[in-house]
Motif scaffolding. Structure first.
Motif, mmCIF file in Angstrom:
data_model
loop_
_atom_site.group_PDB
_atom_site.id
_atom_site.type_symbol
_atom_site.label_atom_id
_atom_site.label_comp_id
_atom_site.label_asym_id
_atom_site.label_seq_id
_atom_site.Cartn_x
_atom_site.Cartn_y
_atom_site.Cartn_z
ATOM 1 N N CYS A 288 -53.634 62.721 9.243
ATOM 2 C CA CYS A 288 -52.707 62.911 8.122
ATOM 3 C C CYS A 288 -51.844 64.163 8.251
ATOM 4 O O CYS A 288 -50.912 64.343 7.470
ATOM 5 C CB CYS A 288 -53.473 62.952 6.801
ATOM 6 S SG CYS A 288 -54.798 64.175 6.744
ATOM 7 N N ASN B 248 -54.147 63.837 0.986
ATOM 8 C CA ASN B 248 -55.054 63.693 2.116
ATOM 9 C C ASN B 248 -55.125 64.962 2.967
ATOM 10 O O ASN B 248 -56.205 65.352 3.426
ATOM 11 C CB ASN B 248 -54.631 62.500 2.974
ATOM 12 C CG ASN B 248 -55.006 61.183 2.333
ATOM 13 O OD1 ASN B 248 -55.959 61.099 1.553
ATOM 14 N ND2 ASN B 248 -54.260 60.125 2.636
ATOM 15 N N GLY C 296 -57.140 67.387 1.031
ATOM 16 C CA GLY C 296 -58.544 66.984 1.062
ATOM 17 C C GLY C 296 -59.200 67.296 2.388
ATOM 18 O O GLY C 296 -60.359 67.754 2.435
ATOM 19 N N LEU C 297 -58.485 67.068 3.496
ATOM 20 C CA LEU C 297 -59.031 67.369 4.815
ATOM 21 C C LEU C 297 -59.298 68.858 4.966
ATOM 22 O O LEU C 297 -60.376 69.269 5.423
ATOM 23 C CB LEU C 297 -58.068 66.877 5.900
ATOM 24 C CG LEU C 297 -58.399 67.246 7.347
ATOM 25 C CD1 LEU C 297 -59.818 66.837 7.718
ATOM 26 C CD2 LEU C 297 -57.389 66.598 8.292
ATOM 27 N N SER D 273 -60.383 61.725 3.595
ATOM 28 C CA SER D 273 -59.035 62.302 3.614
ATOM 29 C C SER D 273 -58.237 61.939 4.854
ATOM 30 O O SER D 273 -57.003 62.032 4.841
ATOM 31 C CB SER D 273 -59.136 63.828 3.503
ATOM 32 O OG SER D 273 -59.820 64.219 2.327
#
Length: 325
Positions: free
Chosen positions: A33, A222, A225-226, A241
């Motif tokens: 992402c 994402n 989140g990662l 994510s």
């Protein structure tokens, strides 16, 4: 990225007898992402550079191995020598005599930062030869010049982790702002390189120039989140994510059997699965080494079944970056 950052401290004049051999690692860029802003280094594969100080002014490339004749010996056209020349000019030694041997220990056009590994090995070699004790991150702008020559775009998501080791975020390109991120110690990476041709320049050209707001919001969430999962050592959050709604849907079309391989990897226990860099290499995060090996074995068997040769690698995240051999 036209302005190069000069080292803060003076470097010493190299002696004619000095020789050094350096290894620099492959990298996984984008990390699904994080297009152009995330990357991490692995333990293998990688490239090696042998560098010697000579009496004759200027840079020469005397040997390249492992490239099947694809890379230029002309120092004005090779990413290693071009980036080293920029560095030498910045430290006031533009006429220093150097001979370079490049030994490709990884496939070209693999999506694993092949040009990046070569460039970083060369820059780390000259930095070490000259006794330059500045932070290795000072080499980033010079390494990006090599990337610009290799693929037409001076991105840092390969060269930054190759230089600095570990998991890296490029927060900004103007000005350049690079952040090294933590990561769970037990995270393994399973990499499979299908032997198909996906040139980086062409892979960039097929990416959409405009995206809708809904997709952008999904991608931002994402990436956040990662990064949060990396800081929190939350492997489940990392896995949730690592989804790409912008680039992967387009680039996956260039990789035979991509979605079949993703399904196989996830069924075998992968935390996540995606394209490494511009491809065709694919990678999966796993919680343990055996699962990573099981995934590479299964994916290679699948590729063999559709008459595609492949290489595979299993590694933890490499926190050290380049090293003197």
């Amino acid at each position: 990225m036209e302005d190069l950052i000069l080292p803060d401290k003076k470097v010493s004049q190299a002696k004619d007898s000095k020789t050094i051999q350096v290894f620099a690692p492959a990298t996984v860029a984008n990390v699904v992402c994080g297009f152009d802003v995330l990357g991490f280094a692995v333990n293998e594969p990688g490239d090696e550079v042998v560098m010697r100080v000579t009496d004759k002014p200027g840079i020469t490339i005397s040997k390249i191995t492992g490239d099947n004749g694809r890379l230029p010996l002309d120092p004005a056209k090779n990413t290693v020598s071009v980036s080293v020349r920029h560095y030498l000019e910045s430290v006031g030694q533009p006429h220093l005599g150097l001979d370079i041997e490049l030994h490709k220990k990884m496939p070209i056009g693999s999506g694993l930062g092949s040009s990046s590994a070569s460039t970083v090995a060369g820059l780390f070699a000259i930095k070490t030869l000259l006794g330059d004790d500045n932070d290795v991150a000072k080499l980033l702008p010079f390494a990006m010049k090599g990337e610009e020559m290799a693929c037409g775009h001076g991105h840092a998501d390969n060269v930054a982790p190759a230089l600095m080791g570990g998991f890296v975020l490029i927060r900004s390109y103007e000005p350049l702002d690079v952040v090294r991120l933590p990561h769970p110690a037990g995270l393994y990476c399973a990499i499979v390189f299908p032997d198909v041709d996906v040139p980086t320049r062409e892979a960039r050209q097929i990416i959409r120039n405009k995206i809708n707001m809904k997709d952008a919001v999904t991608q931002w969430g994402n990436v956040a989140g990662l990064v949060s999962g990396l800081f929190m050592n939350d492997i489940d959050l990392i896995g949730r994510s690592m989804k790409d709604v912008l680039v992967e849907p387009v680039r996956s079309m260039l990789i035979p059997g991509f979605y079949q391989m993703r399904d196989m990897a996830m069924e075998l226990g992968a935390v996540s699965f995606g394209i490494s860099g511009s491809g065709p290499s694919v990678f999966a995060f796993t919680r343990d080494e055996q699962t990573a090996h099981n995934i590479t074995k299964k994916l290679q068997a699948f590729l063999t079944g559709i008459k595609i040769n492949s290489n595979s690698y299993v590694s933890t995240i490499n926190d050290k970056g380049p090293r003197v051999l």
